[in-house]
Write a protein that holds these residues in place. Structure first.
Motif, PDB file in Angstrom:
ATOM      1  N   GLY A   1      -6.675 -11.124   3.452  1.00  0.00           N
ATOM      2  CA  GLY A   1      -7.452 -11.199   2.217  1.00  0.00           C
ATOM      3  C   GLY A   1      -8.421 -10.039   2.077  1.00  0.00           C
ATOM      4  O   GLY A   1      -8.518  -9.420   1.008  1.00  0.00           O
ATOM      5  N   TYR A   2      -9.138  -9.732   3.143  1.00  0.00           N
ATOM      6  CA  TYR A   2     -10.080  -8.612   3.084  1.00  0.00           C
ATOM      7  C   TYR A   2      -9.352  -7.285   2.917  1.00  0.00           C
ATOM      8  O   TYR A   2      -9.858  -6.343   2.278  1.00  0.00           O
ATOM      9  CB  TYR A   2     -10.963  -8.590   4.323  1.00  0.00           C
ATOM     10  N   THR A   3      -8.157  -7.185   3.485  1.00  0.00           N
ATOM     11  CA  THR A   3      -7.387  -5.954   3.310  1.00  0.00           C
ATOM     12  C   THR A   3      -7.025  -5.760   1.849  1.00  0.00           C
ATOM     13  O   THR A   3      -7.143  -4.650   1.300  1.00  0.00           O
ATOM     14  CB  THR A   3      -6.116  -5.998   4.181  1.00  0.00           C
ATOM     15  N   GLU A   4      -6.567  -6.828   1.208  1.00  0.00           N
ATOM     16  CA  GLU A   4      -6.228  -6.743  -0.209  1.00  0.00           C
ATOM     17  C   GLU A   4      -7.486  -6.432  -1.043  1.00  0.00           C
ATOM     18  O   GLU A   4      -7.443  -5.643  -2.000  1.00  0.00           O
ATOM     19  CB  GLU A   4      -5.610  -8.069  -0.671  1.00  0.00           C
ATOM     20  N   LEU A   5      -8.612  -7.062  -0.662  1.00  0.00           N
ATOM     21  CA  LEU A   5      -9.851  -6.829  -1.410  1.00  0.00           C
ATOM     22  C   LEU A   5     -10.304  -5.381  -1.289  1.00  0.00           C
ATOM     23  O   LEU A   5     -10.702  -4.754  -2.295  1.00  0.00           O
ATOM     24  CB  LEU A   5     -10.940  -7.776  -0.894  1.00  0.00           C
ATOM     25  N   MET A   6     -10.202  -4.829  -0.072  1.00  0.00           N
ATOM     26  CA  MET A   6     -10.593  -3.434   0.113  1.00  0.00           C
ATOM     27  C   MET A   6      -9.663  -2.499  -0.636  1.00  0.00           C
ATOM     28  O   MET A   6     -10.099  -1.483  -1.191  1.00  0.00           O
ATOM     29  CB  MET A   6     -10.585  -3.096   1.609  1.00  0.00           C
ATOM     30  N   ARG A   7      -8.415  -2.822  -0.685  1.00  0.00           N
ATOM     31  CA  ARG A   7      -7.467  -1.963  -1.400  1.00  0.00           C
ATOM     32  C   ARG A   7      -7.791  -1.946  -2.888  1.00  0.00           C
ATOM     33  O   ARG A   7      -7.617  -0.905  -3.558  1.00  0.00           O
ATOM     34  CB  ARG A   7      -6.043  -2.460  -1.159  1.00  0.00           C
ATOM     35  N   MET A   8      -8.232  -3.086  -3.425  1.00  0.00           N
ATOM     36  CA  MET A   8      -8.493  -3.165  -4.867  1.00  0.00           C
ATOM     37  C   MET A   8      -9.874  -2.641  -5.249  1.00  0.00           C
ATOM     38  O   MET A   8     -10.082  -2.199  -6.372  1.00  0.00           O
ATOM     39  CB  MET A   8      -8.350  -4.624  -5.341  1.00  0.00           C
ATOM     40  N   THR A   9     -10.856  -2.660  -4.327  1.00  0.00           N
ATOM     41  CA  THR A   9     -12.237  -2.336  -4.710  1.00  0.00           C
ATOM     42  C   THR A   9     -12.742  -1.015  -4.148  1.00  0.00           C
ATOM     43  O   THR A   9     -13.736  -0.474  -4.652  1.00  0.00           O
ATOM     44  CB  THR A   9     -13.182  -3.444  -4.233  1.00  0.00           C
ATOM     45  N   GLU A  10     -12.094  -0.481  -3.117  1.00  0.00           N
ATOM     46  CA  GLU A  10     -12.590   0.718  -2.480  1.00  0.00           C
ATOM     47  C   GLU A  10     -11.644   1.884  -2.715  1.00  0.00           C
ATOM     48  O   GLU A  10     -10.436   1.714  -2.898  1.00  0.00           O
ATOM     49  CB  GLU A  10     -12.763   0.486  -0.967  1.00  0.00           C
ATOM     50  N   ASN A  11     -12.225   3.057  -2.699  1.00  0.00           N
ATOM     51  CA  ASN A  11     -11.444   4.287  -2.816  1.00  0.00           C
ATOM     52  C   ASN A  11     -11.252   4.886  -1.416  1.00  0.00           C
ATOM     53  O   ASN A  11     -12.232   5.130  -0.700  1.00  0.00           O
ATOM     54  CB  ASN A  11     -12.154   5.292  -3.732  1.00  0.00           C
ATOM     55  N   PHE A  12     -10.030   5.135  -1.060  1.00  0.00           N
ATOM     56  CA  PHE A  12      -9.712   5.695   0.263  1.00  0.00           C
ATOM     57  C   PHE A  12      -8.977   7.002   0.102  1.00  0.00           C
ATOM     58  O   PHE A  12      -8.323   7.275  -0.915  1.00  0.00           O
ATOM     59  CB  PHE A  12      -8.812   4.717   1.062  1.00  0.00           C
ATOM     60  N   THR A  13      -9.120   7.782   1.124  1.00  0.00           N
ATOM     61  CA  THR A  13      -8.323   9.006   1.185  1.00  0.00           C
ATOM     62  C   THR A  13      -6.871   8.614   1.444  1.00  0.00           C
ATOM     63  O   THR A  13      -6.570   7.475   1.810  1.00  0.00           O
ATOM     64  CB  THR A  13      -8.813   9.897   2.336  1.00  0.00           C
ATOM     65  N   PRO A  14      -5.923   9.542   1.273  1.00  0.00           N
ATOM     66  CA  PRO A  14      -4.515   9.200   1.562  1.00  0.00           C
ATOM     67  C   PRO A  14      -4.330   8.662   2.976  1.00  0.00           C
ATOM     68  O   PRO A  14      -3.576   7.698   3.185  1.00  0.00           O
ATOM     69  CB  PRO A  14      -3.797  10.530   1.343  1.00  0.00           C
ATOM     70  N   ASP A  15      -5.001   9.250   3.951  1.00  0.00           N
ATOM     71  CA  ASP A  15      -4.866   8.729   5.319  1.00  0.00           C
ATOM     72  C   ASP A  15      -5.475   7.339   5.441  1.00  0.00           C
ATOM     73  O   ASP A  15      -4.960   6.471   6.169  1.00  0.00           O
ATOM     74  CB  ASP A  15      -5.547   9.681   6.306  1.00  0.00           C
TER      75      ASP A  15
END
Length: 510
Positions: free
Chosen positions: A292-306
């Motif tokens: 759940g937290y992984t999905e939340l971070m994917r939707m709310t945070e900006n990450f570099t390609p790596d």
């Protein structure tokens, strides 16, 4: 019993190999052999004793007859030139042979007949009499009229008087003795053999009971599960005061030890299964939170390609861990024997749906169906039976090369049970791995090192451990099928590997 032709039976016994005979058979044969030897020794001793006794009696009679013959052939007083015929003397018995030999030639000879007349001898008989030594020792000779005991005595008046008595009476007596001993010995051997067989069988009965106990224990499924090892040797055959009782007592002690070991093993297995079930259940919550937290971070945070790549890796591994935990939890529930959610399940429709799902995931395989005209309905748990099919087909998808043909067939056997087969034309299972293919976490070496699609067959894939597999797929298949009262088996050779599971017509037994 062993065949007379020497052929070996299925139980390994052969008439030509005494080491394979029953112990009671060998004991009876040894006892009979000893009795035959004893009877033979007694017979020979009796025959020799009777022969010696009869010979002594005959020699005594022969001495008396020889004396009468010599007296009858003595020249009369006043007539020294006259030579009376010894056969004319009185007191001789019927059949007595008397001959006078003068100057090396038989001058008179004959046999006393029953009518007091004299029967003459043949020239060959006279020659045999003339060749006798004149030492007064009795000898046996066979003449044309029969066998005789002969003695040649040189008389004081210069002639040799030969006297003989027939051996027929002696030979008849000995023959009667031989036949009597043979008949009596055979009758005794038959009676003793029958009585010995009965007694030996009764004596060996405790050993047979020990063998039955050991056989019953050998047939018990001791490898897994809770085992009630209640088989024991009866107290009457487990008394340590006798040889058989000592063996029975030792066998009971061994069974007690094995029973305690099985109870300890079952207790340990129960604890391990409980731990796995509890751990699997507890791991579901943190794994769900990670996903759940992984999905939340994917939707709310900006990450570099790596960063996005690393986050996707975390998510895939958490999903894999979730699948493993679910498999372990399912196995633990099956081991506990939790009741199934039984309902009528159309295997035909279930196979069509499951194969359709696999077609979407692996369109580069050739998926074929072989279905009967009528639906095949069984009594079972629909979700678990779906997992059986999904695991088998998933193995085919993960561990065969593109272009492999996978055929799923449903049929109804003659006894009414339902049979489902999954067959592929892959490389096949390594022969040394076939027996372990349903073991938990079992993995073939080739499957560990070969990537997906390298040519592994369905069977090898079922126990293989490439990434994304745990080695539990076929274990789950076996556990679910057996929980439904069915069985699963595998046959494999290069170019053809087939898994087949069978479900009873009436559903799992209660």
């Amino acid at each position: 019993m062993p065949t007379l032709s020497g052929e070996t039976r299925k139980d390994g016994r052969s008439w030509l190999n005494p080491s394979t005979w029953h112990l009671r058979t060998r004991l009876v044969l040894v006892a009979m052999a000893l009795l035959v030897a004893i009877c033979g020794a007694v017979g020979l001793f009796s025959y020799a004793s009777m022969d010696s006794f009869l010979t002594q009696q005959l020699d005594k009679q022969l001495g008396q007859a020889s004396h009468l013959s010599n007296e009858a052939g003595r020249p009369q007083l006043g007539n020294p030139s006259g030579r009376p015929d010894p056969l004319e003397g009185r007191g001789q018995g019927v059949g007595t042979l008397i001959a006078r030999i003068s100057n090396g030639q038989v001058s008179s000879a004959g046999l006393l007949a029953s009518d007091a007349t004299r029967d003459s001898l043949s020239p060959g008989d006279e020659k045999a009499l003339a060749d006798l030594r004149h030492d007064g020792n009795p000898v046996d000779r066979t003449l044309s009229t029969g066998s005789y005991r002969l003695v040649a005595v040189e008389a004081p008046y210069g002639d040799v008087i030969v006297t003989g008595l027939p051996l027929a009476a002696k030979q008849n007596t000995l023959t009667s003795l031989v036949w009597t001993m043979v008949v009596v010995s055979l009758a005794g051997l038959v009676l003793i053999g029958l009585a010995g067989t009965v007694l030996i069988r009764r004596t060996m009965k405790p050993l047979e009971q020990l063998s039955e106990v050991a056989t019953q224990v050998s047939r018990l499924p001791l490898d897994a599960g809770e085992v009630a090892l209640a088989v024991r040797v009866p107290p009457s055959n487990a008394h340590p005061g006798t040889e058989v009782g000592s063996v029975g007592h030792a066998l009971n002690l061994m069974l007690d030890n094995v029973s305690k070991a099985l109870e300890a093993r079952q207790e340990s297995e129960t604890k391990v299964r409980q731990f796995v079930a509890d751990a699997s259940h507890e791991l579901r919550t943190p794994l769900t939170a990670i996903r759940g937290y992984t999905e939340l971070m994917r939707m709310t945070e900006n990450f570099t390609p790596d960063g996005r790549k690393s986050l996707a890796r975390v998510q895939s591994q958490s999903e894999r861990m979730t699948t493993l935990v679910e498999d372990l939890l399912l196995l633990a529930r099956l081991d506990e024997g939790q009741p199934l959610k039984l309902a009528d399940v159309d295997l035909t429709q279930l196979v069509v749906e499951t194969v359709s799902d696999e077609k979407v995931m692996a369109p580069d395989r050739v998926w074929q169906l072989e279905l009967p005209e009528e639906p095949v309905v069984v009594r079972g748990d629909a979700s678990q039976l779906h997992q059986v099919l999904a695991n088998l087909l998933s193995n085919a998808r993960k561990h065969t090369v593109p272009g492999t043909k996978v055929v799923t067939a449903v049929m109804r056997s003659a006894d009414g049970s339902a049979v489902v087969t999954v067959t592929d034309n892959g490389a096949g299972i390594p022969p040394e791995f076939v027996d372990r293919v349903f073991a938990r976490f079992a993995r073939a070496d080739a499957a560990r090192t070969s990537p997906v699609g390298s040519g592994s067959s369905v069977a090898a894939a079922g126990a293989a451990a490439t990434e994304g597999t745990s080695g539990l797929g076929l274990s789950i298949v076996q556990s679910i099928v057996e929980a439904h009262g069915g069985s699963v088996e595998v046959t494999s050779r290069p170019g053809r590997t087939e898994f087949a599971f069978r479900l009873p017509a009436g559903g799992p037994s209660s």
